[in-house]
Design an enzyme around this catalytic site. Sequence first.
Site, PDB file in Angstrom:
ATOM      1  N   LYS A   1     -31.385  -4.466  16.268  1.00 27.03           N
ATOM      2  CA  LYS A   1     -31.241  -3.477  15.191  1.00 27.03           C
ATOM      3  C   LYS A   1     -32.364  -3.623  14.185  1.00 27.03           C
ATOM      4  CE  LYS A   1     -28.346  -4.240  11.537  1.00 27.03           C
ATOM      5  NZ  LYS A   1     -28.908  -4.083  10.204  1.00 27.03           N
ATOM      6  N   ASN A   2     -32.577  -4.830  13.679  1.00 25.17           N
ATOM      7  CA  ASN A   2     -33.498  -4.988  12.556  1.00 25.17           C
ATOM      8  C   ASN A   2     -34.964  -4.854  12.949  1.00 25.17           C
ATOM      9  OD1 ASN A   2     -31.329  -5.177  10.880  1.00 25.17           O
ATOM     10  ND2 ASN A   2     -31.306  -7.413  10.846  1.00 25.17           N
TER      11      ASN A   2
ATOM     12  N   ARG B   1     -30.238  -0.396   3.883  1.00 27.51           N
ATOM     13  CA  ARG B   1     -31.287  -1.159   3.191  1.00 27.51           C
ATOM     14  C   ARG B   1     -32.646  -0.938   3.843  1.00 27.51           C
ATOM     15  NH1 ARG B   1     -32.202  -4.589  -1.091  1.00 27.51           N
ATOM     16  NH2 ARG B   1     -33.597  -6.294  -0.624  1.00 27.51           N
TER      17      ARG B   1
ATOM     18  N   CYS C   1     -25.661  -3.481   3.016  1.00 23.88           N
ATOM     19  CA  CYS C   1     -24.509  -4.380   2.840  1.00 23.88           C
ATOM     20  C   CYS C   1     -24.529  -5.013   1.438  1.00 23.88           C
ATOM     21  CB  CYS C   1     -24.554  -5.491   3.886  1.00 23.88           C
ATOM     22  SG  CYS C   1     -24.378  -4.897   5.552  1.00 23.88           S
TER      23      CYS C   1
ATOM     24  N   ARG D   1     -29.582  -7.685  -4.492  1.00 27.79           N
ATOM     25  CA  ARG D   1     -30.606  -7.683  -3.433  1.00 27.79           C
ATOM     26  C   ARG D   1     -31.847  -7.003  -4.008  1.00 27.79           C
ATOM     27  NH1 ARG D   1     -28.042  -5.919   2.276  1.00 27.79           N
ATOM     28  NH2 ARG D   1     -29.867  -6.982   3.099  1.00 27.79           N
ATOM     29  N   PRO D   2     -32.604  -7.730  -4.829  1.00 30.19           N
ATOM     30  CA  PRO D   2     -33.754  -7.124  -5.515  1.00 30.19           C
ATOM     31  C   PRO D   2     -34.909  -6.804  -4.559  1.00 30.19           C
ATOM     32  CG  PRO D   2     -33.704  -9.480  -5.901  1.00 30.19           C
ATOM     33  CD  PRO D   2     -32.466  -9.148  -5.116  1.00 30.19           C
ATOM     34  N   ILE D   3     -35.861  -6.042  -5.059  1.00 31.86           N
ATOM     35  CA  ILE D   3     -37.077  -5.783  -4.268  1.00 31.86           C
ATOM     36  C   ILE D   3     -38.311  -6.188  -5.076  1.00 31.86           C
ATOM     37  CG2 ILE D   3     -36.040  -3.951  -2.860  1.00 31.86           C
ATOM     38  CD1 ILE D   3     -37.574  -1.916  -4.605  1.00 31.86           C
ATOM     39  N   ASP D   4     -38.134  -7.152  -5.957  1.00 34.72           N
ATOM     40  CA  ASP D   4     -39.250  -7.573  -6.816  1.00 34.72           C
ATOM     41  C   ASP D   4     -40.444  -8.097  -6.019  1.00 34.72           C
ATOM     42  OD1 ASP D   4     -37.210  -9.681  -6.369  1.00 34.72           O
ATOM     43  OD2 ASP D   4     -38.759 -10.951  -7.224  1.00 34.72           O
ATOM     44  N   GLN D   5     -40.189  -8.744  -4.893  1.00 31.30           N
ATOM     45  CA  GLN D   5     -41.305  -9.264  -4.091  1.00 31.30           C
ATOM     46  C   GLN D   5     -42.056  -8.132  -3.368  1.00 31.30           C
ATOM     47  OE1 GLN D   5     -42.167 -12.706  -4.177  1.00 31.30           O
ATOM     48  NE2 GLN D   5     -40.770 -12.379  -5.886  1.00 31.30           N
TER      49      GLN D   5
ATOM     50  N   ASP E   1     -27.166 -13.945   9.252  1.00 30.10           N
ATOM     51  CA  ASP E   1     -26.428 -12.842   9.895  1.00 30.10           C
ATOM     52  C   ASP E   1     -25.419 -13.336  10.926  1.00 30.10           C
ATOM     53  OD1 ASP E   1     -29.181 -10.450   9.925  1.00 30.10           O
ATOM     54  OD2 ASP E   1     -27.849 -11.167   8.344  1.00 30.10           O
TER      55      ASP E   1
ATOM     56  N   ARG F   1     -22.602   0.440  12.531  1.00 36.05           N
ATOM     57  CA  ARG F   1     -24.001   0.521  12.089  1.00 36.05           C
ATOM     58  C   ARG F   1     -24.881  -0.359  12.961  1.00 36.05           C
ATOM     59  NH1 ARG F   1     -24.895  -1.427   6.348  1.00 36.05           N
ATOM     60  NH2 ARG F   1     -27.010  -1.118   7.098  1.00 36.05           N
TER      61      ARG F   1
HETATM   62  C1  EPZ Z   1     -33.029  -8.426   6.260  1.00 40.72           C
HETATM   63  O1  EPZ Z   1     -32.545  -8.056   4.966  1.00 40.72           O
HETATM   64  C2  EPZ Z   1     -31.962  -7.964   7.239  1.00 40.72           C
HETATM   65  N1  EPZ Z   1     -31.811  -6.522   7.161  1.00 40.72           N
HETATM   66  C3  EPZ Z   1     -30.630  -8.645   6.946  1.00 40.72           C
HETATM   67  O2  EPZ Z   1     -29.745  -8.288   8.002  1.00 40.72           O
HETATM   68  C4  EPZ Z   1     -30.830 -10.162   6.964  1.00 40.72           C
HETATM   69  O3  EPZ Z   1     -29.625 -10.771   6.559  1.00 40.72           O
HETATM   70  C5  EPZ Z   1     -31.962 -10.569   6.036  1.00 40.72           C
HETATM   71  O4  EPZ Z   1     -33.168  -9.845   6.366  1.00 40.72           O
HETATM   72  C6  EPZ Z   1     -32.274 -12.055   6.122  1.00 40.72           C
HETATM   73  O5  EPZ Z   1     -32.612 -12.387   7.443  1.00 40.72           O
HETATM   74  C7  EPZ Z   1     -32.705  -5.759   7.826  1.00 40.72           C
HETATM   75  O6  EPZ Z   1     -33.609  -6.239   8.487  1.00 40.72           O
HETATM   76  C8  EPZ Z   1     -32.485  -4.264   7.736  1.00 40.72           C
HETATM   77  P1  EPZ Z   1     -34.589 -10.559   2.652  1.00 40.72           P
HETATM   78  P2  EPZ Z   1     -33.547  -8.129   3.684  1.00 40.72           P
HETATM   79  O7  EPZ Z   1     -35.532  -9.691   1.924  1.00 40.72           O
HETATM   80  O8  EPZ Z   1     -34.899  -7.758   4.120  1.00 40.72           O
HETATM   81  C9  EPZ Z   1     -34.024 -12.172  -1.787  1.00 40.72           C
HETATM   82  C10 EPZ Z   1     -27.805  -7.465   8.984  1.00 40.72           C
HETATM   83  O9  EPZ Z   1     -26.636  -7.873   8.988  1.00 40.72           O
HETATM   84  N2  EPZ Z   1     -35.084 -11.239  -2.153  1.00 40.72           N
HETATM   85  O10 EPZ Z   1     -35.101 -11.514   3.673  1.00 40.72           O
HETATM   86  O11 EPZ Z   1     -32.903  -7.395   2.574  1.00 40.72           O
HETATM   87  C11 EPZ Z   1     -32.756 -11.460  -1.339  1.00 40.72           C
HETATM   88  O12 EPZ Z   1     -31.952 -11.109  -2.450  1.00 40.72           O
HETATM   89  C12 EPZ Z   1     -28.590  -7.476   7.704  1.00 40.72           C
HETATM   90  O13 EPZ Z   1     -28.413  -7.027  10.000  1.00 40.72           O
HETATM   91  C13 EPZ Z   1     -35.591 -11.265  -3.457  1.00 40.72           C
HETATM   92  O14 EPZ Z   1     -35.153 -12.049  -4.289  1.00 40.72           O
HETATM   93  O15 EPZ Z   1     -33.471  -9.687   3.363  1.00 40.72           O
HETATM   94  C14 EPZ Z   1     -32.095 -12.496  -0.475  1.00 40.72           C
HETATM   95  O16 EPZ Z   1     -31.381 -13.391  -1.297  1.00 40.72           O
HETATM   96  C15 EPZ Z   1     -27.778  -7.989   6.546  1.00 40.72           C
HETATM   97  N3  EPZ Z   1     -36.563 -10.390  -3.784  1.00 40.72           N
HETATM   98  C16 EPZ Z   1     -33.279 -13.204   0.186  1.00 40.72           C
HETATM   99  O17 EPZ Z   1     -34.423 -12.905  -0.628  1.00 40.72           O
HETATM  100  C17 EPZ Z   1     -37.078  -9.480  -2.898  1.00 40.72           C
HETATM  101  O18 EPZ Z   1     -37.980  -8.709  -3.265  1.00 40.72           O
HETATM  102  C18 EPZ Z   1     -33.573 -12.746   1.594  1.00 40.72           C
HETATM  103  O19 EPZ Z   1     -33.695 -11.337   1.562  1.00 40.72           O
HETATM  104  C19 EPZ Z   1     -36.559  -9.469  -1.581  1.00 40.72           C
HETATM  105  C20 EPZ Z   1     -35.575 -10.363  -1.235  1.00 40.72           C
END
Ligand code: EPZ
Length: 430
Positions: free
Chosen positions: A22-23, A93, A117, A122-126, A307, A399
């Site tokens: 999926k991802n 997302r 979810c 779940r910020p996007i600051d990075q 996950d 989903r």
């Molecule tokens: C992806 O989410 C996956 N979703 C998630 O899978 C998965 O749990 C996650 O990666 C971790 O492996 C998709 O690929 C669509 P992250 P993503 O950015 O990209 C923090 C599923 O069940 N963070 O790696 O949102 C964030 O809050 C889903 O298939 C910041 O602080 O995850 C989290 O605590 C659920 N700032 C951590 O990093 C940012 O700008 C990891 O988030 C971005 C993230």
Amino acid sequence: MEKIVVNGGAPLNGVIEVSGMKNAALAIILGSLITEDKCIIENLPAINDVSTSLEILRQMGLGIRMINKNTVEIDSSGAIGGSSPADLVRKMRASYYLMGAELGRYGKAYVAYPGGCDFGVRPIDQHIKGFEALGASVTLEEGGFVKISAENGLKGANIYFDVNTVGGTINIILAAVKAPGLTVIENAAREPHVVDLANFLNACGAKISGAGTDTIKIKGVEKLHGCTYAIIPDMIEAGTYMIAAAATKGTLKITNVIPKHLESISAKLEEMGVTVEEYDDYVIVSRHDKLNRVNIKTLPYPGFPTDMQPQMCVLLCLAEGISYLSESVFDNRFRYVEELKRMGASIKVDGKTAIIEGGKSLHAAPVRAVDLRAGVAMVLAGLAISGRTEIEEISHIERGYDDIVGKLRSVGADIKKVFVPDTVYFERAN
Ligand code: EPZ
């Protein structure tokens, strides 16, 4: 509304084939916008998030032609940037990959803030930090839209992520792939789906190296062409069915997998006393004895995947003794514990750690899917427990799991989807 009804207690035995990841599929489908050409994507999972992603692109003017259930041709030549439908974008997302793809293609982007979810903040600051390093400015507009523009064009940059972010890594790869010069991403995510996206873009003419390590280098290219690309197998779907075998004391041959991607899951299952036999593109998982308690901490790849956390919690409820399950990736990914407690589970959540007193006898109960992986964990619990478990709000599960009911029925599960008229559903809810 629909619900899933499981009459559990029987061991699962047989063969399950894993679908495309999926991802990886979501990143590649939405990322194909950047190619301005035709791409054929194979091994797509037939799941709602894929349909949503394709519908978003169709409404943006891309040509979408399903060649078969798992193969699509995407023609992005006629795309209209900034026109993604907000109602669909807010359903998941992964929609935020449109930011990187539009910025990479047009030098600007306009996308609704994504949904997905609910695991707390779940910020996007990075992502924003990376876009700005490439020369773009990012503003959050009225109505929940993100506006990104690079008046003087994008240019390669060095970007160090403060946290390990899959989405951030993928988004910056998309934004940088045509940015003149060299972009270096440090502390990059190493997940297999990051590698899959990089391989897809390289097949379209990009120059990306280091994907799968924590340092990724991207040399900007003028233009990308289309390609034909097959999505990698879904390691989380595979891990979910591995746990199904262990939870029901059955034996499952799980095909179309990359064993390397499953290493942390296989290792933990073996520590619990489960047998995992690895072959080139399949694993055979079986359990005949008691489960050992273990401690687990979720980590970015190659650590134990977040996950797989809810699914593993169910298995730990079946193991004798106290297990500690720590969630280090998300703020709050234990909302499903309340549902397991309705089944008699003895779990105490202390901050980011669940303390599970396994070996208690669980009983079937009506529960709901609070999110995608939590929902499938309820299915696993229902399969392990004798009696009738009803799971509501199953749209979360659909989903991300391709034909989960059909796949489980094919290995002996007494599971079905049942239609619940809205009137009945809302009576229950009140
Ligand atoms: C992806 O989410 C996956 N979703 C998630 O899978 C998965 O749990 C996650 O990666 C971790 O492996 C998709 O690929 C669509 P992250 P993503 O950015 O990209 C923090 C599923 O069940 N963070 O790696 O949102 C964030 O809050 C889903 O298939 C910041 O602080 O995850 C989290 O605590 C659920 N700032 C951590 O990093 C940012 O700008 C990891 O988030 C971005 C993230």
